[in-house]
Design a protein around this motif. Structure first.
Motif, short mmCIF file in Angstrom:
data_model
loop_
_atom_site.label_atom_id
_atom_site.label_comp_id
_atom_site.label_asym_id
_atom_site.label_seq_id
_atom_site.Cartn_x
_atom_site.Cartn_y
_atom_site.Cartn_z
N TYR A 24 0.87 -1.19 0.00
CA TYR A 24 0.00 0.00 0.00
C TYR A 24 0.90 1.23 0.00
O TYR A 24 2.15 1.09 -0.02
N GLY A 25 0.33 2.41 0.00
CA GLY A 25 1.09 3.64 -0.20
C GLY A 25 2.40 3.71 0.56
O GLY A 25 3.48 3.90 -0.04
N VAL A 26 2.34 3.49 1.88
CA VAL A 26 3.54 3.66 2.71
C VAL A 26 4.62 2.64 2.36
O VAL A 26 5.78 3.00 2.14
N ARG A 29 6.15 3.12 -1.11
CA ARG A 29 7.04 4.28 -1.10
C ARG A 29 8.39 3.91 -0.44
O ARG A 29 9.45 4.27 -0.94
N TYR A 46 -0.22 7.51 -5.95
CA TYR A 46 -1.63 7.18 -6.18
C TYR A 46 -2.05 7.42 -7.62
O TYR A 46 -2.93 6.74 -8.15
N LYS A 74 -6.27 1.40 5.02
CA LYS A 74 -5.25 1.31 3.96
C LYS A 74 -5.96 0.93 2.67
O LYS A 74 -7.01 0.31 2.70
N LYS A 75 -5.31 1.23 1.56
CA LYS A 75 -5.78 0.67 0.30
C LYS A 75 -4.66 -0.23 -0.21
O LYS A 75 -3.58 0.25 -0.55
N TYR A 77 -2.83 -3.01 -2.61
CA TYR A 77 -2.80 -3.31 -4.05
C TYR A 77 -2.11 -4.65 -4.28
O TYR A 77 -1.23 -5.06 -3.52
N HIS B 24 -8.52 9.19 -3.81
CA HIS B 24 -7.69 8.50 -2.82
C HIS B 24 -7.36 9.35 -1.62
O HIS B 24 -6.48 9.00 -0.83
N PHE B 27 -7.06 7.65 1.85
CA PHE B 27 -5.94 6.70 1.96
C PHE B 27 -4.62 7.45 2.03
O PHE B 27 -3.72 7.09 2.78
N LEU B 28 -4.55 8.51 1.22
CA LEU B 28 -3.31 9.29 1.20
C LEU B 28 -3.06 9.97 2.54
O LEU B 28 -1.94 9.98 3.05
N ASP B 31 -1.83 7.40 4.84
CA ASP B 31 -0.43 7.07 4.53
C ASP B 31 0.51 8.12 5.09
O ASP B 31 1.56 7.81 5.65
N GLU B 34 0.83 7.67 8.82
CA GLU B 34 1.63 6.47 9.15
C GLU B 34 3.10 6.69 8.81
O GLU B 34 3.99 6.33 9.59
N ALA B 35 3.36 7.31 7.66
CA ALA B 35 4.74 7.56 7.24
C ALA B 35 5.43 8.48 8.24
O ALA B 35 6.63 8.35 8.49
N LEU B 38 6.75 6.48 11.13
CA LEU B 38 7.96 5.75 10.74
C LEU B 38 9.16 6.69 10.71
O LEU B 38 10.24 6.35 11.19
#
Lengths: 115, 353
Positions: A24-26, A29, A46, A74-75, A77, B24, B27-28, B31, B34-35, B38
């Motif tokens: 997923y995105g994180v 990346r 995205y 989350k999305k 994939y 999105h 979701f973005l 993210d 969450e990022a 981290l």
């Protein structure tokens, strides 16, 4: 036959392949940053997910909301069979084009990096 | 114990929530949050993590504004068309994106347009500064609406005239029934010199002693100009502006009573005005009119400006009629000098003239 894959599309799809069920995105990346040295904006990721999904090369599903994401889902994939084939074709094309050139390309790499 | 997730920088997150568009978005945003956690574990300091987060948000917002499709409807909204039910913000963003793309396609046009705008805005700013000072900004004095300048015209050329001779000024001052007070002003410059200091060119106003009371101005230090100062042969005295007092005399209160040389003539400093109290604008030194003016007897020398305060209950029109009648009288009395002089009238006062 699916469209030719762009370089960034190939990288994203390879990341999905490596991450398997946790793409997923994180994580994508992070994978791109770690392995390909690409510092990508989340938004750019995205846009590419969107394009690949429209081409039928990948699909998405929703994950569970988590606290660290501020209660957002989350999305996730994953590669679709068409995506797996397209990625394999790209890799085969690259392999055919680089066949016999490995030593030369290694040398170019050393010259570029100075190692 | 349940671990608490670190909250991302609030301002950046607010920006992301309001500016990130597209399907999105949620979701973005997840993210990004969450990022951040981290990055917080990885970075050398929380500050570094916050900086990283802010740059990520800005990049994502910029990307979203340029690339993300509008929330509803087709992927490419046609600029300029707002359909019922459309989100106003989404329509505006679609228009902005369309405009941005169109501009980036023609950099030459953008350059010419920006240069044209710059010249236009610069011109308008200059004009507005003048209009603001002359017409819009109220004078910094008591009841500024009661202040007027006396004006007239040349009967032969029709040209406006806002200056008067001293004898005419004295007649207007003594004979009118419309004004509570009237003052004559002649502006110029002088060399200010003194012991152990560099000579300085200053703006000088020769004013009749009525000026400061007429404006309602009380000096911050010392006194203003008195009737005794304002006559031929009186000891020359000077009133300083706050700016000059500060820059030339270091805000020294001991300046009162000090002798200064204006064009080589000794003057005693008798007062200092407060900050911002400068009329005419940018005057540095005020001296008494009748002890300095060299054309007290010459009705044909028109260098004095006249400012006056309307009497209680007197309108501008009534005051105009009054000065017109006096001007007519003077024309008959002094045909040699006043024949060409038309009715003087009066108009609202501004700080620049």
């Amino acid at each position: 036959m699916a469209d030719h894959l762009g370089e960034f599309e190939q990288l994203v799809m390879l990341a999905l392949l490596r991450l398997d069920e946790n793409a997923y995105g994180v994580t994508v990346r992070e994978e791109l940053a770690e392995r390909a040295g690409r510092d990508v904006a989340m938004g750019a990721l995205y846009t590419t997910f969107d394009r690949l999904e429209k081409k039928g090369l990948i699909s998405s599903r929703l994950g569970e909301p988590t606290a660290v994401r501020g209660g957002r889902r989350k999305k996730l994939y994953r590669l679709e069979p068409a995506g797996q084939r397209a990625l394999s074709r790209s890799w085969q094309t690259l392999s055919r084009m680089t066949e016999g050139l490995e030593a030369t390309l290694h040398r170019f790499g050393r010259e570029t990096t100075g190692k | 114990m349940k671990a608490v997730a670190p909250a991302p920088p609030r301002a950046a997150m607010w920006l992301a929530r309001h500016l990130v568009r597209g399907a999105h978005r949620e979701f973005l945003l997840g993210d990004l949050a969450e990022a951040y956690s981290l990055e917080l574990a990885r970075a050398r300091s929380p500050r570094e993590a916050r900086l990283w987060f802010r740059s990520q948000v800005l990049r994502s917002v910029a990307w979203s504004l340029v690339h993300a499709p509008a929330r509803r409807g087709s992927t490419r909204r046609i600029a300029g068309r707002r359909r019922p039910g459309d989100d106003l913000v989404v329509t505006l963003l679609a228009n902005a994106k369309y405009a941005l793309r169109a501009l980036l396609r023609s950099p030459g046009f953008v350059l010419v347009a920006v240069a044209t705008l710059a010249i236009g805005i610069g011109g308008m700013t200059t004009i507005f500064s003048f209009v603001d000072a002359v017409l819009l900004r109220a004078l910094p004095f008591d009841e500024p609406q009661g202040l007027v300048v006396l004006g007239g015209y040349d009967r032969q050329t029709g040209a406006g005239r806002f200056t008067s001779s001293f004898p005419d000024f004295a007649d207007f001052r003594d004979r009118n029934r419309s004004f509570a007070a009237m003052a004559g002003i002649d502006t110029g410059s002088a060399h200010l010199t003194g012991r152990e200091v560099e000579p300085l060119r200053v703006s000088l106003a020769q004013v009749s002693h009525e000026l400061f009371p007429l404006l309602g101005v009380e000096p911050a230090l010392g006194r203003g100009l008195l009737a005794e100062d304002d006559r031929v042969g009186a000891e020359p005295v000077a009133v300083l502006s706050h700016g000059l007092w500060k820059s030339r005399y270091g805000s020294d209160p001991g300046v009162l009573g000090r002798r200064i040389l204006l064009d080589g003539v000794d003057h005693v400093v008798v007062g200092v005005l407060g900050p911002g109290e400068s009329f005419p604008e940018s005057t540095d030194v005020w001296v008494a009119l009748e002890s300095h003016y060299t054309a007290l007897e010459h009705r044909g020398v028109h260098t004095l400006k006249i400012v006056a305060r309307l009497g209680d209950g007197v309108s501008l029109a009534q005051a105009g009629e009054d000065v017109d009648a006096i001007a007519l009288d003077l024309r008959e009395l002094y045909p040699g000098t006043n024949t060409d002089q038309g009715g003087r009238g009066s108009s609202p006062c501004s700080s620049r003239w």
